[in-house]
Scaffold this motif. Structure first.
Motif, PDB file in Angstrom:
ATOM      1  N   VAL A  71       5.539 -25.647   2.614  1.00  0.00           N
ATOM      2  CA  VAL A  71       6.759 -25.067   2.046  1.00  0.00           C
ATOM      3  C   VAL A  71       6.459 -23.768   1.302  1.00  0.00           C
ATOM      4  CG1 VAL A  71       8.598 -25.416   0.340  1.00  0.00           C
ATOM      5  CG2 VAL A  71       7.960 -27.273   1.890  1.00  0.00           C
ATOM      6  N   LEU A  72       5.383 -23.770   0.522  1.00  0.00           N
ATOM      7  CA  LEU A  72       5.074 -22.607  -0.321  1.00  0.00           C
ATOM      8  C   LEU A  72       4.303 -21.515   0.413  1.00  0.00           C
ATOM      9  CD1 LEU A  72       4.071 -24.284  -3.714  1.00  0.00           C
ATOM     10  CD2 LEU A  72       6.252 -23.234  -3.098  1.00  0.00           C
ATOM     11  N   THR A  73       3.516 -21.892   1.398  1.00  0.00           N
ATOM     12  CA  THR A  73       2.684 -20.893   2.093  1.00  0.00           C
ATOM     13  C   THR A  73       2.856 -21.019   3.602  1.00  0.00           C
ATOM     14  OG1 THR A  73       0.795 -22.419   1.998  1.00  0.00           O
ATOM     15  CG2 THR A  73       0.969 -20.757   0.258  1.00  0.00           C
ATOM     16  N   PRO A  74       4.030 -20.670   4.108  1.00  0.00           N
ATOM     17  CA  PRO A  74       4.244 -20.731   5.558  1.00  0.00           C
ATOM     18  C   PRO A  74       3.384 -19.693   6.280  1.00  0.00           C
ATOM     19  CG  PRO A  74       6.059 -19.587   4.497  1.00  0.00           C
ATOM     20  CD  PRO A  74       5.208 -20.146   3.394  1.00  0.00           C
ATOM     21  N   SER A  75       3.181 -19.921   7.554  1.00  0.00           N
ATOM     22  CA  SER A  75       2.392 -18.987   8.363  1.00  0.00           C
ATOM     23  C   SER A  75       3.114 -17.642   8.464  1.00  0.00           C
ATOM     24  CB  SER A  75       2.186 -19.573   9.762  1.00  0.00           C
ATOM     25  OG  SER A  75       1.485 -18.679  10.579  1.00  0.00           O
ATOM     26  N   LEU A  76       2.351 -16.555   8.272  1.00  0.00           N
ATOM     27  CA  LEU A  76       2.928 -15.210   8.279  1.00  0.00           C
ATOM     28  C   LEU A  76       2.354 -14.366   9.410  1.00  0.00           C
ATOM     29  CD1 LEU A  76       2.791 -14.388   4.450  1.00  0.00           C
ATOM     30  CD2 LEU A  76       4.730 -15.307   5.744  1.00  0.00           C
ATOM     31  N   ASP A  77       3.152 -13.412   9.865  1.00  0.00           N
ATOM     32  CA  ASP A  77       2.711 -12.403  10.828  1.00  0.00           C
ATOM     33  C   ASP A  77       2.807 -11.030  10.179  1.00  0.00           C
ATOM     34  OD1 ASP A  77       2.039 -13.975  12.954  1.00  0.00           O
ATOM     35  OD2 ASP A  77       4.019 -13.886  13.900  1.00  0.00           O
ATOM     36  N   THR A  78       1.927 -10.133  10.579  1.00  0.00           N
ATOM     37  CA  THR A  78       1.986  -8.750  10.100  1.00  0.00           C
ATOM     38  C   THR A  78       2.612  -7.882  11.189  1.00  0.00           C
ATOM     39  OG1 THR A  78       0.002  -9.074   8.756  1.00  0.00           O
ATOM     40  CG2 THR A  78       0.652  -6.808   9.227  1.00  0.00           C
ATOM     41  N   PRO A  87      10.456 -19.192  11.087  1.00  0.00           N
ATOM     42  CA  PRO A  87      11.483 -19.526  10.083  1.00  0.00           C
ATOM     43  C   PRO A  87      12.103 -20.905  10.296  1.00  0.00           C
ATOM     44  CG  PRO A  87      11.783 -17.290  10.908  1.00  0.00           C
ATOM     45  CD  PRO A  87      10.767 -17.942  11.787  1.00  0.00           C
ATOM     46  N   GLU A  88      12.243 -21.311  11.542  1.00  0.00           N
ATOM     47  CA  GLU A  88      12.840 -22.619  11.818  1.00  0.00           C
ATOM     48  C   GLU A  88      11.948 -23.752  11.323  1.00  0.00           C
ATOM     49  OE1 GLU A  88      13.745 -22.866  15.945  1.00  0.00           O
ATOM     50  OE2 GLU A  88      15.369 -21.380  15.848  1.00  0.00           O
ATOM     51  N   MET A  89      10.639 -23.599  11.478  1.00  0.00           N
ATOM     52  CA  MET A  89       9.717 -24.620  10.988  1.00  0.00           C
ATOM     53  C   MET A  89       9.733 -24.677   9.463  1.00  0.00           C
ATOM     54  SD  MET A  89       7.657 -27.049  11.522  1.00  0.00           S
ATOM     55  CE  MET A  89       7.442 -26.925  13.308  1.00  0.00           C
ATOM     56  N   ASN A 126      10.624 -27.910   7.204  1.00  0.00           N
ATOM     57  CA  ASN A 126       9.752 -28.426   6.141  1.00  0.00           C
ATOM     58  C   ASN A 126      10.504 -28.553   4.819  1.00  0.00           C
ATOM     59  OD1 ASN A 126       7.418 -28.694   7.723  1.00  0.00           O
ATOM     60  ND2 ASN A 126       6.871 -26.539   7.432  1.00  0.00           N
ATOM     61  N   ARG A 127      11.378 -27.603   4.549  1.00  0.00           N
ATOM     62  CA  ARG A 127      12.187 -27.669   3.329  1.00  0.00           C
ATOM     63  C   ARG A 127      13.155 -28.847   3.372  1.00  0.00           C
ATOM     64  NH1 ARG A 127      13.672 -21.188   2.839  1.00  0.00           N
ATOM     65  NH2 ARG A 127      11.800 -20.543   1.646  1.00  0.00           N
ATOM     66  N   GLU A 128      13.798 -29.030   4.513  1.00  0.00           N
ATOM     67  CA  GLU A 128      14.728 -30.151   4.658  1.00  0.00           C
ATOM     68  C   GLU A 128      14.003 -31.486   4.494  1.00  0.00           C
ATOM     69  OE1 GLU A 128      16.536 -29.700   8.456  1.00  0.00           O
ATOM     70  OE2 GLU A 128      17.779 -27.977   7.872  1.00  0.00           O
ATOM     71  N   GLN A 129      12.832 -31.575   5.100  1.00  0.00           N
ATOM     72  CA  GLN A 129      12.053 -32.807   5.008  1.00  0.00           C
ATOM     73  C   GLN A 129      11.634 -33.080   3.564  1.00  0.00           C
ATOM     74  OE1 GLN A 129       8.464 -32.771   7.334  1.00  0.00           O
ATOM     75  NE2 GLN A 129       8.055 -34.946   7.031  1.00  0.00           N
ATOM     76  N   LEU A 130      11.269 -32.027   2.850  1.00  0.00           N
ATOM     77  CA  LEU A 130      10.877 -32.204   1.454  1.00  0.00           C
ATOM     78  C   LEU A 130      12.038 -32.735   0.625  1.00  0.00           C
ATOM     79  CD1 LEU A 130       8.724 -31.817  -0.763  1.00  0.00           C
ATOM     80  CD2 LEU A 130       9.680 -29.548  -1.150  1.00  0.00           C
TER      81      LEU A 130
END
Length: 221
Positions: free
Chosen positions: A132-139, A167-169, A173-177
């Motif tokens: 939730v706090l550190t989602p995978s990022l792209d540059t 963003p969908e994942m 993850n937020r919904e699940q939390l």
């Protein structure tokens, strides 16, 4: 925060390394790491008291992402401190293995197993919080600027920005939390309370084995 803990009185064998005096006052807190099992137990109790309440946990919602992230950061800090605290058990409880009575060796093995289980249980929560706090990022390229100098040389400047890879994942993850927050909070609370009880049981077993060892030597004498 600083809390004064009182060491529990327990027996010791003739070969056991001397510990601090029984009933000595010790200070445990954020700036004072524990060094004995009673201190470790006290530190765990401090961390339990910092866990967000049931009411705050139940109110987590996708409509208030900042509140959700604050909750996650608080619980993440607690679980990190807890797992770090457990690393002091081996230091506080060290005794040369050949000098350890057989029963305490078995009890120590049970304590170690419980620590491994406890770490695995808190990691279930920590791993979800990390997603939730550190989602995978792209540059990605955000802006390209071309400046032509007086000598005719062109100088290119690139500006990049970090964007969420999926963003969908993250939303999932937020919904699940939100759906599981109450259960995961209780998992952390129960795991930490269980560890305090496990350390109590270990110290009782160690004191009992040490007393039996002393009695055996007395009878032999």
């Amino acid at each position: 925060m600083k809390v004064v803990a009182t060491m529990a009185k327990g027996g010791s064998s003739s070969n056991k390394r001397s510990r601090e005096e029984d009933n000595a006052e010790v200070v445990v807190g954020d700036e004072n790491p524990p060094s004995t099992l009673p201190e470790i137990q006290e530190r765990i109790k401090q961390l339990i008291a910092r866990i967000p309440s049931k009411e705050e946990t139940a109110s987590l919602s996708l409509d208030d992402i900042p509140a959700m992230e604050r909750w996650c950061k608080t619980v993440r800090k607690i679980t990190r401190d807890y797992n770090l605290n457990l690393n002091f058990v081996a230091i506080a409880n060290y005794q040369w293995e050949p000098d350890r009575p057989g029963h305490t060796g078995q009890s120590l093995g049970a304590l170690r197993n419980q620590i491994q289980l406890s770490t695995a249980q808190t990691n279930i929560v920590s791993n979800h919080i990390a997603r939730v706090l550190t989602p995978s990022l792209d540059t990605r390229l955000h802006k390209k600027t071309v400046v032509e100098k007086p000598n005719g040389v062109k100088e290119e400047t690139y500006e990049y920005t970090a964007v969420i890879n999926d963003p969908e994942m993250l939303q999932l993850n937020r919904e699940q939390l939100c759906d599981e927050a109450i259960y995961k909070r209780q998992l952390v609370v129960s795991t930490m309370n269980q560890m305090v009880l496990c350390m109590d049981d270990y110290q009782k077993a160690e004191a009992g084995a040490a007393g039996a060892e002393t009695s055996r030597f007395s009878m032999a004498y």
